[in-house]
Design a protein around this motif. Structure first.
Motif, PDB file in Angstrom:
ATOM      1  N   THR A   1       0.303  -1.307  -0.085  1.00 49.20           N
ATOM      2  CA  THR A   1       0.076   0.273  -0.587  1.00 49.20           C
ATOM      3  C   THR A   1       0.622   0.674   0.167  1.00 49.20           C
ATOM      4  O   THR A   1       1.264   2.590  -0.761  1.00 49.20           O
ATOM      5  N   LYS A   2       2.178   1.239   0.636  1.00 50.96           N
ATOM      6  CA  LYS A   2       3.152   2.168   0.885  1.00 50.96           C
ATOM      7  C   LYS A   2       3.659   2.438   0.063  1.00 50.96           C
ATOM      8  O   LYS A   2       3.879   3.758  -0.665  1.00 50.96           O
ATOM      9  N   LEU A   3       3.836   1.878  -1.222  1.00 49.50           N
ATOM     10  CA  LEU A   3       4.730   1.824  -2.453  1.00 49.50           C
ATOM     11  C   LEU A   3       3.845   2.171  -3.672  1.00 49.50           C
ATOM     12  O   LEU A   3       4.119   3.247  -4.120  1.00 49.50           O
ATOM     13  N   ALA A   4       2.718   1.641  -3.575  1.00 46.73           N
ATOM     14  CA  ALA A   4       1.150   2.308  -3.885  1.00 46.73           C
ATOM     15  C   ALA A   4       1.362   3.348  -4.671  1.00 46.73           C
ATOM     16  O   ALA A   4       0.829   3.776  -5.069  1.00 46.73           O
ATOM     17  N   SER A   5       1.260   3.795  -2.981  1.00 47.15           N
ATOM     18  CA  SER A   5       1.325   5.153  -3.168  1.00 47.15           C
ATOM     19  C   SER A   5       1.500   6.354  -3.338  1.00 47.15           C
ATOM     20  O   SER A   5       1.624   7.230  -3.715  1.00 47.15           O
ATOM     21  N   VAL A   6       3.038   6.275  -3.423  1.00 43.52           N
ATOM     22  CA  VAL A   6       3.932   6.886  -4.433  1.00 43.52           C
ATOM     23  C   VAL A   6       3.418   6.620  -5.318  1.00 43.52           C
ATOM     24  O   VAL A   6       3.610   8.357  -6.566  1.00 43.52           O
TER      25      VAL A   6
END
Length: 155
Positions: A66-71
């Motif tokens: 989720t954190k990588l996708a948010s970037v």
């Protein structure tokens, strides 16, 4: 030298990182949202997840997908404040980290990669004889990406 360089082509160091337990995965995953450390944290997730199931799942359980996708998503949002703060290198390493987290890894001599082929007589991929057994499939991570972040990967 970025911290991830210490793990490139060095499975022993990837294992050492995994030996620190879930706390290290959470701390690194949390840095993905940081303005100053995002690219380095994503780079570290990218290389630490390569051919290491413990790191692959550890980062997954720490919410790294989720954190990588948010970037990536935030970089594509033209009108948002955060868009101007995300650099291309952050997006590149976030995408690379997602790819390595979602990959399958095998007990293949020298490199940990799975080698696949699609025989004409079957309707699915199979491992080549040179691939060892699958050590980490990446399946739960690919499922999460497809179900919850399809817009990031173009599904």
């Amino acid at each position: 030298m970025p911290p991830s360089a210490l793990h490139t082509d060095n499975p022993v160091n990837r294992e050492k990182l995994a030996s620190h337990g879930k706390d290290i995965h959470q701390r690194i995953a949390d840095l993905v949202a940081s303005e100053k450390a995002s690219a380095i944290a994503s780079h570290l997730i990218y290389i630490a997840s390569f051919a290491n199931g413990e790191n692959q799942i550890g980062f997954f359980e720490a919410g790294a997908v989720t954190k990588l996708a948010s970037v990536i998503q935030d970089s594509a949002s033209q009108g948002q404040e955060r868009h101007n703060k995300i650099t291309p290198v952050q997006v590149m390493w976030a995408a690379a980290a997602l790819q390595n987290m979602a990959a399958s890894y095998c007990d293949t001599v020298d490199d940990g990669r799975c080698y696949w082929f699609w025989p004409r007589s079957r309707n699915h991929l199979v491992l080549t004889k040179q691939s060892g057994p699958v050590l980490s499939s990446g399946r739960p991570i690919r499922r999460d990406i497809a179900q919850n972040h399809a817009d990031v990967v173009g599904c």
